[in-house]
Design a protein around this motif. Structure first.
Motif, PDB file in Angstrom:
ATOM      1  N   GLY A 196       0.835  -1.203   0.000  1.00 13.32           N
ATOM      2  CA  GLY A 196       0.000   0.000   0.000  1.00 13.32           C
ATOM      3  C   GLY A 196       0.861   1.241   0.000  1.00 13.32           C
ATOM      4  O   GLY A 196       2.042   1.210   0.322  1.00 13.32           O
ATOM      5  N   ASN A 197       0.263   2.369  -0.360  1.00  9.06           N
ATOM      6  CA  ASN A 197       0.968   3.658  -0.430  1.00  9.06           C
ATOM      7  C   ASN A 197       2.171   3.625  -1.355  1.00  9.06           C
ATOM      8  O   ASN A 197       3.117   4.390  -1.177  1.00  9.06           O
ATOM      9  CB  ASN A 197       1.410   4.126   0.960  1.00  9.06           C
ATOM     10  N   GLY A 198       2.179   2.718  -2.307  1.00  8.82           N
ATOM     11  CA  GLY A 198       3.301   2.649  -3.248  1.00  8.82           C
ATOM     12  C   GLY A 198       4.524   1.944  -2.699  1.00  8.82           C
ATOM     13  O   GLY A 198       5.585   1.980  -3.318  1.00  8.82           O
ATOM     14  N   ASN A 199       4.420   1.299  -1.538  1.00  4.88           N
ATOM     15  CA  ASN A 199       5.544   0.577  -0.943  1.00  4.88           C
ATOM     16  C   ASN A 199       5.439  -0.910  -1.275  1.00  4.88           C
ATOM     17  O   ASN A 199       4.356  -1.484  -1.264  1.00  4.88           O
ATOM     18  CB  ASN A 199       5.582   0.753   0.570  1.00  4.88           C
ATOM     19  N   PHE A 200       6.596  -1.523  -1.540  1.00  6.57           N
ATOM     20  CA  PHE A 200       6.650  -2.931  -1.879  1.00  6.57           C
ATOM     21  C   PHE A 200       7.691  -3.626  -1.004  1.00  6.57           C
ATOM     22  O   PHE A 200       8.712  -3.034  -0.670  1.00  6.57           O
ATOM     23  CB  PHE A 200       7.035  -3.120  -3.356  1.00  6.57           C
ATOM     24  N   THR A 201       7.427  -4.895  -0.661  1.00  7.21           N
ATOM     25  CA  THR A 201       8.394  -5.708   0.070  1.00  7.21           C
ATOM     26  C   THR A 201       8.616  -7.009  -0.683  1.00  7.21           C
ATOM     27  O   THR A 201       7.787  -7.420  -1.496  1.00  7.21           O
ATOM     28  CB  THR A 201       7.904  -6.033   1.499  1.00  7.21           C
ATOM     29  N   ALA A 202       9.741  -7.654  -0.391  1.00 11.16           N
ATOM     30  CA  ALA A 202      10.066  -8.917  -1.050  1.00 11.16           C
ATOM     31  C   ALA A 202      11.077  -9.668  -0.197  1.00 11.16           C
ATOM     32  O   ALA A 202      11.642  -9.117   0.760  1.00 11.16           O
ATOM     33  CB  ALA A 202      10.635  -8.661  -2.442  1.00 11.16           C
ATOM     34  N   TRP A 220      17.205 -12.142   2.304  1.00 15.58           N
ATOM     35  CA  TRP A 220      17.088 -10.819   2.891  1.00 15.58           C
ATOM     36  C   TRP A 220      15.670 -10.296   2.685  1.00 15.58           C
ATOM     37  O   TRP A 220      15.027 -10.607   1.680  1.00 15.58           O
ATOM     38  CB  TRP A 220      18.049  -9.840   2.223  1.00 15.58           C
ATOM     39  N   ASP A 221      15.212  -9.470   3.617  1.00 13.53           N
ATOM     40  CA  ASP A 221      13.995  -8.698   3.400  1.00 13.53           C
ATOM     41  C   ASP A 221      14.392  -7.504   2.542  1.00 13.53           C
ATOM     42  O   ASP A 221      15.416  -6.852   2.796  1.00 13.53           O
ATOM     43  CB  ASP A 221      13.415  -8.193   4.724  1.00 13.53           C
ATOM     44  N   VAL A 222      13.598  -7.235   1.523  1.00  8.28           N
ATOM     45  CA  VAL A 222      13.880  -6.131   0.609  1.00  8.28           C
ATOM     46  C   VAL A 222      12.671  -5.208   0.608  1.00  8.28           C
ATOM     47  O   VAL A 222      11.531  -5.676   0.618  1.00  8.28           O
ATOM     48  CB  VAL A 222      14.160  -6.654  -0.822  1.00  8.28           C
ATOM     49  N   GLU A 223      12.934  -3.917   0.611  1.00 11.75           N
ATOM     50  CA  GLU A 223      11.847  -2.941   0.625  1.00 11.75           C
ATOM     51  C   GLU A 223      12.137  -1.858  -0.397  1.00 11.75           C
ATOM     52  O   GLU A 223      13.285  -1.432  -0.569  1.00 11.75           O
ATOM     53  CB  GLU A 223      11.737  -2.328   2.024  1.00 11.75           C
ATOM     54  N   MET A 224      11.071  -1.449  -1.093  1.00 11.74           N
ATOM     55  CA  MET A 224      11.200  -0.373  -2.074  1.00 11.74           C
ATOM     56  C   MET A 224      10.056   0.610  -1.833  1.00 11.74           C
ATOM     57  O   MET A 224       8.902   0.212  -1.692  1.00 11.74           O
ATOM     58  CB  MET A 224      11.124  -0.917  -3.499  1.00 11.74           C
ATOM     59  N   HIS A 225      10.396   1.883  -1.740  1.00 14.45           N
ATOM     60  CA  HIS A 225       9.389   2.926  -1.564  1.00 14.45           C
ATOM     61  C   HIS A 225       9.087   3.553  -2.916  1.00 14.45           C
ATOM     62  O   HIS A 225       9.996   3.932  -3.643  1.00 14.45           O
ATOM     63  CB  HIS A 225       9.877   4.005  -0.598  1.00 14.45           C
TER      64      HIS A 225
END
Length: 146
Positions: free
Chosen positions: A100-106, A115-120
């Motif tokens: 949500g809000n344009g945020n993504f996790t992977a 690894w946890d990866v996050e992109m805003h």
């Protein structure tokens, strides 16, 4: 001992102390003391010597502080490639989950570990991404332009 010798000895002591501190600031103070020694050698009174030492030392310290060799301030280690070798490296992200809000996790494999990866504010498409920041076991990335 004459006045200029006293200033010179004090400047030498400050230079020796500088060797233990690892900064250039005490060298700037010693430059002020050398100015005081030169004032004494010329024959000025004690008050003029002190003023000259203070002015030259202060100006030299301010000049050093504003140069590239001066105090750098606090650098955020999570974003500094000089501290963390992962900053700027490429990671392959196979799938994103929208938060949500344009945020993504992977979850992605990087250097032999998951690894946890996050992109805003990204597109959320699989591909190569550049690591921008490391927060514990979480990598913050942006789309690679390579």
């Amino acid at each position: 001992m004459s006045g200029w010798m006293t200033w010179a000895v004090l400047a030498g002591v400050v230079v020796i102390l500088e060797l233990f501190s690892g900064t250039f600031y005490l060298l700037m103070i010693s430059l002020g003391m050398i100015a005081g020694a030169l004032s004494a050698l010329i024959g000025f009174g004690t008050s003029v010597q002190l003023v000259m030492a203070g002015i030259v030392g202060s100006v030299a310290t301010i000049a050093l502080h504003s140069s590239k060799y001066g105090w750098k301030g606090n650098v955020d280690a999570t974003r500094d490639p000089n501290v963390n070798m992962d900053i700027g490296q490429i990671i392959e992200v196979p799938q994103w989950n929208e938060q949500g809000n344009g945020n993504f996790t992977a979850r992605a494999s990087y250097r032999g570990a998951m690894w946890d990866v996050e992109m805003h504010h990204g597109s959320g498409e699989p591909g190569q991404y550049v690591i921008q920041e490391v927060q514990g076991s979480k990598l913050i990335v942006k789309l690679s332009t390579r």
